[in-house]
Design a protein around this motif. Structure first.
Motif, short mmCIF file in Angstrom:
data_model
loop_
_atom_site.label_atom_id
_atom_site.label_comp_id
_atom_site.label_asym_id
_atom_site.label_seq_id
_atom_site.Cartn_x
_atom_site.Cartn_y
_atom_site.Cartn_z
N VAL A 25 0.86 -1.18 0.00
CA VAL A 25 0.00 0.00 0.00
C VAL A 25 0.89 1.23 0.00
CG1 VAL A 25 -1.81 1.24 1.23
CG2 VAL A 25 -1.73 -1.25 1.34
N ARG A 26 0.56 2.21 -0.85
CA ARG A 26 1.27 3.49 -0.87
C ARG A 26 0.24 4.60 -0.70
NH1 ARG A 26 4.32 2.33 -6.01
NH2 ARG A 26 5.68 0.68 -5.33
N LEU A 27 0.42 5.37 0.34
CA LEU A 27 -0.50 6.46 0.66
C LEU A 27 -0.24 7.65 -0.26
CD1 LEU A 27 -2.70 7.11 2.74
CD2 LEU A 27 -0.91 8.12 4.16
N ASP A 28 -1.30 8.14 -0.91
CA ASP A 28 -1.19 9.32 -1.78
C ASP A 28 -1.42 10.61 -0.99
OD1 ASP A 28 -0.66 7.83 -4.05
OD2 ASP A 28 -2.75 7.72 -4.65
N ALA A 29 -2.45 10.62 -0.16
CA ALA A 29 -2.79 11.80 0.64
C ALA A 29 -3.64 11.36 1.81
CB ALA A 29 -3.55 12.81 -0.21
N ALA A 30 -3.53 12.08 2.92
CA ALA A 30 -4.33 11.72 4.10
C ALA A 30 -4.84 12.97 4.79
CB ALA A 30 -3.50 10.89 5.07
N ARG A 31 -5.94 12.82 5.44
CA ARG A 31 -6.56 13.89 6.23
C ARG A 31 -6.50 13.47 7.69
NH1 ARG A 31 -8.21 19.14 5.79
NH2 ARG A 31 -10.07 19.43 7.00
N HIS A 32 -6.16 14.40 8.55
CA HIS A 32 -6.02 14.13 9.98
C HIS A 32 -7.21 14.71 10.73
CE1 HIS A 32 -4.06 15.42 13.96
NE2 HIS A 32 -4.38 14.15 14.05
N TYR A 33 -7.80 13.88 11.62
CA TYR A 33 -8.90 14.31 12.48
C TYR A 33 -8.50 14.01 13.92
CZ TYR A 33 -11.44 13.96 8.08
OH TYR A 33 -11.84 14.09 6.78
N ARG A 34 -8.91 14.87 14.84
CA ARG A 34 -8.63 14.65 16.26
C ARG A 34 -9.97 14.59 16.98
NH1 ARG A 34 -3.65 17.41 18.58
NH2 ARG A 34 -2.82 15.45 17.81
N PHE A 35 -10.16 13.55 17.78
CA PHE A 35 -11.42 13.33 18.48
C PHE A 35 -11.19 13.25 19.98
CE2 PHE A 35 -12.11 11.22 14.32
CZ PHE A 35 -13.17 11.98 13.88
N GLY A 36 -12.28 13.41 20.74
CA GLY A 36 -12.23 13.21 22.19
C GLY A 36 -11.30 14.16 22.91
N GLY A 37 -11.28 15.43 22.49
CA GLY A 37 -10.41 16.40 23.14
C GLY A 37 -8.94 16.08 22.99
N GLY A 38 -8.59 15.44 21.89
CA GLY A 38 -7.19 15.09 21.63
C GLY A 38 -6.82 13.69 22.06
N ALA A 39 -7.81 12.90 22.50
CA ALA A 39 -7.53 11.53 22.96
C ALA A 39 -7.31 10.55 21.81
CB ALA A 39 -8.68 11.03 23.84
N LEU A 40 -7.79 10.89 20.61
CA LEU A 40 -7.66 9.98 19.48
C LEU A 40 -7.31 10.76 18.22
CD1 LEU A 40 -8.16 7.02 18.39
CD2 LEU A 40 -10.41 7.86 17.73
N ASP A 41 -6.24 10.36 17.56
CA ASP A 41 -5.89 10.90 16.24
C ASP A 41 -6.33 9.88 15.20
OD1 ASP A 41 -4.70 13.30 16.94
OD2 ASP A 41 -2.75 12.37 17.27
N PHE A 42 -7.04 10.34 14.19
CA PHE A 42 -7.57 9.48 13.15
C PHE A 42 -7.10 10.02 11.80
CE2 PHE A 42 -10.89 8.29 10.10
CZ PHE A 42 -10.95 6.93 10.32
N TYR A 43 -6.56 9.15 10.96
CA TYR A 43 -6.07 9.51 9.63
C TYR A 43 -6.82 8.69 8.60
CZ TYR A 43 -2.09 11.59 12.05
OH TYR A 43 -1.29 12.35 12.86
N GLU A 44 -7.39 9.37 7.63
CA GLU A 44 -8.08 8.70 6.52
C GLU A 44 -7.47 9.23 5.23
OE1 GLU A 44 -12.57 7.58 5.59
OE2 GLU A 44 -12.24 9.73 5.79
N GLY A 45 -7.08 8.31 4.34
CA GLY A 45 -6.41 8.75 3.13
C GLY A 45 -6.71 7.91 1.92
N ILE A 46 -6.33 8.43 0.77
CA ILE A 46 -6.42 7.73 -0.51
C ILE A 46 -5.10 7.01 -0.72
CG2 ILE A 46 -6.70 8.01 -3.00
CD1 ILE A 46 -9.19 8.75 -1.46
N ALA A 47 -5.16 5.75 -1.13
CA ALA A 47 -3.95 4.96 -1.29
C ALA A 47 -4.01 4.09 -2.54
CB ALA A 47 -3.75 4.07 -0.07
N GLN A 48 -2.83 3.71 -3.01
CA GLN A 48 -2.66 2.75 -4.10
C GLN A 48 -2.46 1.37 -3.46
OE1 GLN A 48 -2.53 3.47 -7.46
NE2 GLN A 48 -2.77 5.67 -7.15
N PHE A 49 -3.23 0.39 -3.87
CA PHE A 49 -3.11 -0.98 -3.37
C PHE A 49 -2.62 -1.88 -4.50
CE2 PHE A 49 -6.00 1.07 -0.54
CZ PHE A 49 -5.82 0.47 0.68
#
Length: 67
Positions: A25-49
């Motif tokens: 898997v090669r990540l092309d781009a990702a978006r970062h989200y922070r939840f729970g007052g900074g308790a959880l970092d979540f990254y969702e991105g477009i990738a080549q498989f």
């Protein structure tokens, strides 16, 4: 990965019939989200498989807990 998703990684999975597949898997781009007052970092991105027999684009997700 020290709380950040890797830009490339290998994956593997086994089907219900017991057949194992490996790929890259090669990540092309990702978006970062922070939840729970900074308790959880979540990254969702477009990738080549690349599974060897099949290639495509899809979604790669990682989450890191800070608790």
């Amino acid at each position: 990965a020290n709380g950040r998703p890797p830009s490339a990684y290998r994956l593997w999975f086994t089907t219900a019939s017991g057949q194992r597949f490996e790929g890259e898997v090669r990540l092309d781009a990702a978006r970062h989200y922070r939840f729970g007052g900074g308790a959880l970092d979540f990254y969702e991105g477009i990738a080549q498989f690349d599974l060897g027999f099949s290639r495509g684009r899809g979604i790669s997700e990682f989450s890191y807990s800070h608790r």
